[in-house]
Design an enzyme around this catalytic site. Structure first.
Site, PDB file in Angstrom:
ATOM      1  CG  ASN A  46     -33.792 -77.123  52.393  1.00  0.00           C
ATOM      2  OD1 ASN A  46     -34.515 -77.430  53.127  1.00  0.00           O
ATOM      3  ND2 ASN A  46     -32.410 -77.922  52.883  1.00  0.00           N
ATOM      4  CD  GLU A  48     -29.965 -81.472  51.952  1.00  0.00           C
ATOM      5  OE1 GLU A  48     -29.784 -82.913  52.643  1.00  0.00           O
ATOM      6  OE2 GLU A  48     -29.633 -80.367  52.221  1.00  0.00           O
ATOM      7  CB  CYS A  57     -32.286 -73.375  47.964  1.00  0.00           C
ATOM      8  SG  CYS A  57     -30.265 -74.111  47.368  1.00  0.00           S
ATOM      9  CD  GLU A  59     -33.242 -69.380  49.412  1.00  0.00           C
ATOM     10  OE1 GLU A  59     -32.902 -70.456  49.298  1.00  0.00           O
ATOM     11  OE2 GLU A  59     -32.184 -68.726  49.918  1.00  0.00           O
ATOM     12  CB  CYS A  92     -26.747 -70.701  47.237  1.00  0.00           C
ATOM     13  SG  CYS A  92     -27.946 -71.267  46.564  1.00  0.00           S
ATOM     14  CB  CYS A  95     -30.910 -69.468  45.601  1.00  0.00           C
ATOM     15  SG  CYS A  95     -31.638 -70.516  46.013  1.00  0.00           S
TER      16      CYS A  95
HETATM   17  N1  THU Z   1     -30.169 -73.848  51.167  1.00  0.00           N
HETATM   18  C1  THU Z   1     -31.362 -73.201  50.609  1.00  0.00           C
HETATM   19  O1  THU Z   1     -32.556 -74.093  50.381  1.00  0.00           O
HETATM   20  N2  THU Z   1     -31.265 -72.144  50.460  1.00  0.00           N
HETATM   21  C2  THU Z   1     -30.217 -70.717  50.380  1.00  0.00           C
HETATM   22  O2  THU Z   1     -30.181 -70.275  50.154  1.00  0.00           O
HETATM   23  C3  THU Z   1     -28.818 -71.870  50.991  1.00  0.00           C
HETATM   24  C4  THU Z   1     -28.732 -73.260  50.913  1.00  0.00           C
HETATM   25  C5  THU Z   1     -29.582 -75.752  51.178  1.00  0.00           C
HETATM   26  C6  THU Z   1     -29.713 -76.106  50.245  1.00  0.00           C
HETATM   27  C7  THU Z   1     -29.244 -77.611  50.741  1.00  0.00           C
HETATM   28  O3  THU Z   1     -29.690 -78.219  50.909  1.00  0.00           O
HETATM   29  C8  THU Z   1     -29.191 -77.077  52.336  1.00  0.00           C
HETATM   30  O4  THU Z   1     -29.775 -76.178  52.099  1.00  0.00           O
HETATM   31  C9  THU Z   1     -27.190 -77.165  52.586  1.00  0.00           C
HETATM   32  O5  THU Z   1     -26.544 -76.013  51.441  1.00  0.00           O
END
Ligand code: THU
Length: 138
Positions: A46, A48, A57, A59, A92, A95
């Site tokens: 991920n 940010e 994310c 994935e 999520c 994804c």
């Molecule tokens: N996140 C992912 O990388 N994958 C997911 O399937 C769920 C959430 C990340 C996004 C964000 O950087 C952090 O987790 C908190 O939501």
């Protein structure tokens, strides 16, 4: 049930990708790895941003890296994702939608955590009745 060794290997790659997470806002590091039919692997974490809506994310990072390297939808055979969660991490909705566009519905998705046993599901099980759009004829 124990993971097939090939899936355990993919999960290990996702774990290593997680170490590259840029997650200063949530503190929640996620790693992912996708395997192609020809045995290549693409990793994602991920990423940010201070403008929160721009966060990507793990994935999607992995799948987008594969597409950027020339892979086509349907080239993928398995994806693994891992985070430090009490249960195997659940992808999520965004994804799930991207997986459903780029991967076969029966493609295995391995959900992992640092602590507990991983589980296995599929793209179709994660997002039944996914939105699709017929590309216009050109
Ligand atoms: N996140 C992912 O990388 N994958 C997911 O399937 C769920 C959430 C990340 C996004 C964000 O950087 C952090 O987790 C908190 O939501």
């Amino acid at each position: 049930m124990a993971l097939a060794p090939v899936h355990a290997d993919l999960l290990a790659l996702a774990r290593s990708a997680r170490q590259h997470a840029h997650a200063p806002y949530s503190g929640f590091a996620v790693g992912a790895a996708v395997r192609t039919r020809d045995g290549r692997h693409f990793l994602g974490c991920n990423v940010e941003n201070a403008a929160y809506g721009l966060c990507n994310c793990a994935e999607r990072t992995a799948l987008f890296a594969a597409i950027a390297a020339g892979c086509q939808p349907g080239d993928f055979v398995a994806l693994a994702v891992v985070a430090d969660t009490p249960e195997p991490v659940s992808p999520c909705g965004a994804c799930r939608q991207v997986m459903s566009e780029l991967c076969a519905a029966d493609m295995p998705v391995i959900l992992g955590s640092l602590g507990v046993a991983s589980s296995q599901t599929s793209v179709g099980a994660l997002l039944p009745d996914a939105f699709t759009l017929q590309a216009p004829a050109r």
